[in-house]
Structure formats: C-alpha cells, structure tokens
Scaffold this motif. Structure first.
Motif, mmCIF file in Angstrom:
data_model
loop_
_atom_site.group_PDB
_atom_site.id
_atom_site.type_symbol
_atom_site.label_atom_id
_atom_site.label_comp_id
_atom_site.label_asym_id
_atom_site.label_seq_id
_atom_site.Cartn_x
_atom_site.Cartn_y
_atom_site.Cartn_z
ATOM 1 N N VAL A 149 0.831 -1.207 0.000
ATOM 2 C CA VAL A 149 0.000 0.000 0.000
ATOM 3 C C VAL A 149 0.865 1.257 0.000
ATOM 4 C CG1 VAL A 149 -1.650 1.330 1.385
ATOM 5 C CG2 VAL A 149 -2.004 -1.108 1.034
ATOM 6 N N ALA A 150 1.954 1.261 0.753
ATOM 7 C CA ALA A 150 2.849 2.417 0.792
ATOM 8 C C ALA A 150 3.502 2.647 -0.566
ATOM 9 C CB ALA A 150 3.912 2.222 1.867
ATOM 10 N N VAL A 151 3.941 1.583 -1.221
ATOM 11 C CA VAL A 151 4.552 1.721 -2.538
ATOM 12 C C VAL A 151 3.525 2.202 -3.564
ATOM 13 C CG1 VAL A 151 5.604 0.407 -4.430
ATOM 14 C CG2 VAL A 151 6.393 0.064 -2.100
ATOM 15 N N ALA A 152 2.298 1.702 -3.483
ATOM 16 C CA ALA A 152 1.249 2.144 -4.398
ATOM 17 C C ALA A 152 0.923 3.622 -4.194
ATOM 18 C CB ALA A 152 -0.005 1.296 -4.219
ATOM 19 N N ALA A 201 1.432 6.550 -6.992
ATOM 20 C CA ALA A 201 0.322 7.421 -7.380
ATOM 21 C C ALA A 201 0.679 8.888 -7.149
ATOM 22 C CB ALA A 201 -0.930 7.052 -6.595
ATOM 23 N N GLY A 202 1.339 9.184 -6.044
ATOM 24 C CA GLY A 202 1.757 10.555 -5.786
ATOM 25 C C GLY A 202 2.779 11.042 -6.785
ATOM 26 N N ALA A 223 2.402 19.328 -10.477
ATOM 27 C CA ALA A 223 3.827 19.654 -10.355
ATOM 28 C C ALA A 223 4.101 20.526 -9.129
ATOM 29 C CB ALA A 223 4.314 20.356 -11.621
ATOM 30 N N ALA A 224 3.229 21.460 -8.837
ATOM 31 C CA ALA A 224 3.459 22.333 -7.685
ATOM 32 C C ALA A 224 3.434 21.539 -6.376
ATOM 33 C CB ALA A 224 2.401 23.428 -7.640
ATOM 34 N N TRP A 225 2.560 20.566 -6.279
ATOM 35 C CA TRP A 225 2.497 19.743 -5.063
ATOM 36 C C TRP A 225 3.729 18.865 -4.960
ATOM 37 C CZ3 TRP A 225 -3.106 17.588 -4.198
ATOM 38 C CH2 TRP A 225 -3.975 18.666 -4.084
ATOM 39 N N ARG A 226 4.181 18.321 -6.120
ATOM 40 C CA ARG A 226 5.386 17.496 -6.088
ATOM 41 C C ARG A 226 6.598 18.312 -5.652
ATOM 42 N NH1 ARG A 226 6.075 15.474 -11.636
ATOM 43 N NH2 ARG A 226 4.445 16.903 -12.192
ATOM 44 N N GLN A 227 6.672 19.566 -6.084
ATOM 45 C CA GLN A 227 7.769 20.438 -5.669
ATOM 46 C C GLN A 227 7.716 20.678 -4.163
ATOM 47 O OE1 GLN A 227 7.281 23.864 -8.140
ATOM 48 N NE2 GLN A 227 8.217 22.889 -9.917
ATOM 49 N N GLN A 228 6.523 20.874 -3.632
ATOM 50 C CA GLN A 228 6.384 21.075 -2.194
ATOM 51 C C GLN A 228 6.776 19.820 -1.417
ATOM 52 O OE1 GLN A 228 5.813 23.860 -0.541
ATOM 53 N NE2 GLN A 228 5.774 24.967 -2.469
ATOM 54 N N VAL A 229 6.444 18.640 -1.953
ATOM 55 C CA VAL A 229 6.831 17.389 -1.297
ATOM 56 C C VAL A 229 8.349 17.259 -1.280
ATOM 57 C CG1 VAL A 229 6.791 14.870 -1.554
ATOM 58 C CG2 VAL A 229 4.685 16.173 -1.761
ATOM 59 N N VAL A 230 8.990 17.573 -2.409
ATOM 60 C CA VAL A 230 10.454 17.511 -2.479
ATOM 61 C C VAL A 230 11.071 18.469 -1.473
ATOM 62 C CG1 VAL A 230 12.437 18.054 -3.943
ATOM 63 C CG2 VAL A 230 10.560 16.704 -4.848
ATOM 64 N N LEU A 258 15.487 13.284 -4.666
ATOM 65 C CA LEU A 258 14.034 13.437 -4.593
ATOM 66 C C LEU A 258 13.494 14.157 -5.828
ATOM 67 C CD1 LEU A 258 13.595 14.437 -0.859
ATOM 68 C CD2 LEU A 258 12.756 12.355 -1.936
ATOM 69 N N ALA A 259 14.204 15.193 -6.270
ATOM 70 C CA ALA A 259 13.764 15.940 -7.446
ATOM 71 C C ALA A 259 13.771 15.046 -8.677
ATOM 72 C CB ALA A 259 14.653 17.153 -7.657
ATOM 73 N N ARG A 260 14.780 14.201 -8.811
ATOM 74 C CA ARG A 260 14.828 13.274 -9.933
ATOM 75 C C ARG A 260 13.693 12.251 -9.843
ATOM 76 N NH1 ARG A 260 19.722 10.453 -9.546
ATOM 77 N NH2 ARG A 260 20.601 12.275 -8.572
ATOM 78 N N PHE A 261 13.422 11.755 -8.640
ATOM 79 C CA PHE A 261 12.367 10.754 -8.459
ATOM 80 C C PHE A 261 10.988 11.323 -8.757
ATOM 81 C CE2 PHE A 261 9.252 8.514 -5.804
ATOM 82 C CZ PHE A 261 9.406 7.240 -6.293
ATOM 83 N N PHE A 262 10.712 12.549 -8.297
ATOM 84 C CA PHE A 262 9.408 13.165 -8.489
ATOM 85 C C PHE A 262 9.316 13.981 -9.774
ATOM 86 C CE2 PHE A 262 9.014 12.380 -3.917
ATOM 87 C CZ PHE A 262 7.726 11.882 -3.871
ATOM 88 N N ASN A 263 10.345 13.931 -10.625
ATOM 89 C CA ASN A 263 10.374 14.643 -11.910
ATOM 90 C C ASN A 263 10.147 16.145 -11.744
ATOM 91 O OD1 ASN A 263 10.780 12.225 -13.288
ATOM 92 N ND2 ASN A 263 8.586 11.876 -13.461
#
Length: 91
Positions: free
Chosen positions: A11-14, A18-19, A25-32, A45-50
């Motif tokens: 479940v964590a990997v899924a 999905a995230g 993109a703005a949310w992914r930047q905030q997560v990074v 992290l930036a490479r992983f989240f594109n």
C-alpha cells in the motif's frame, strides 16, 4: 502478522507511485522541499518526483522568478503573425 506487513508495504509503494505520477507539479515540488528539509537528498528526490531541484525553497536557483526570456520576434516579411491553412472544400 507477516501478511499485514507485506500488505502495508504494498500500500505504501502504491501510494508513492500514485503521488509521483498523478500529483500536480506544484504539489510534487512542495513534497520535495518538505522531505529535503527532513534531511533527505534534494537532488535524488527531485529526480524521483520529476521536478527541478531547489524549487519551492525560495533560493531562486530554479529560475522560476528570474528574468524571463524575450518573446520571439514577429516575422520580418510583413505578413501575418499566424500561419493560415487554406482548405479546399469540395461539394
């Protein structure tokens, strides 16, 4: 007991997948940025989240608030700025 652990990992990997794929993109930047403040490598992290590295931190190294490039020059032949596709209608 092992079944619950394996299901929790799946479940964590899924959720991570999905995230990574469906978040804006703005949310992914905030997560990074949030995870890099916790001590994780921001470049990985930036490479992983594109996303670009350092976005969201306000340091200005991502080029988001720097000088924007000049708009392209209009065509010099004096013609219209847009291309027109001529259609031949056959009736």
């Amino acid at each position: 007991m092992w079944q619950e652990i394996v299901v929790g990992i799946i479940v964590a990997v899924a959720a991570l997948h999905a995230g990574r794929k469906y978040l804006p993109a703005a949310w992914r930047q905030q997560v990074v940025y949030a995870l890099s403040r916790r001590g994780l490598s921001q470049d990985k992290l930036a490479r992983f989240f594109n996303t670009e590295s350092s976005c969201g931190s306000g340091c200005g190294s991502c080029g988001g608030c720097g000088d924007s490039p000049a708009p392209p020059a209009p065509p010099s032949d004096g013609g219209p700025a847009r291309r027109v596709i001529m259609l031949n209608v056959q009736r």
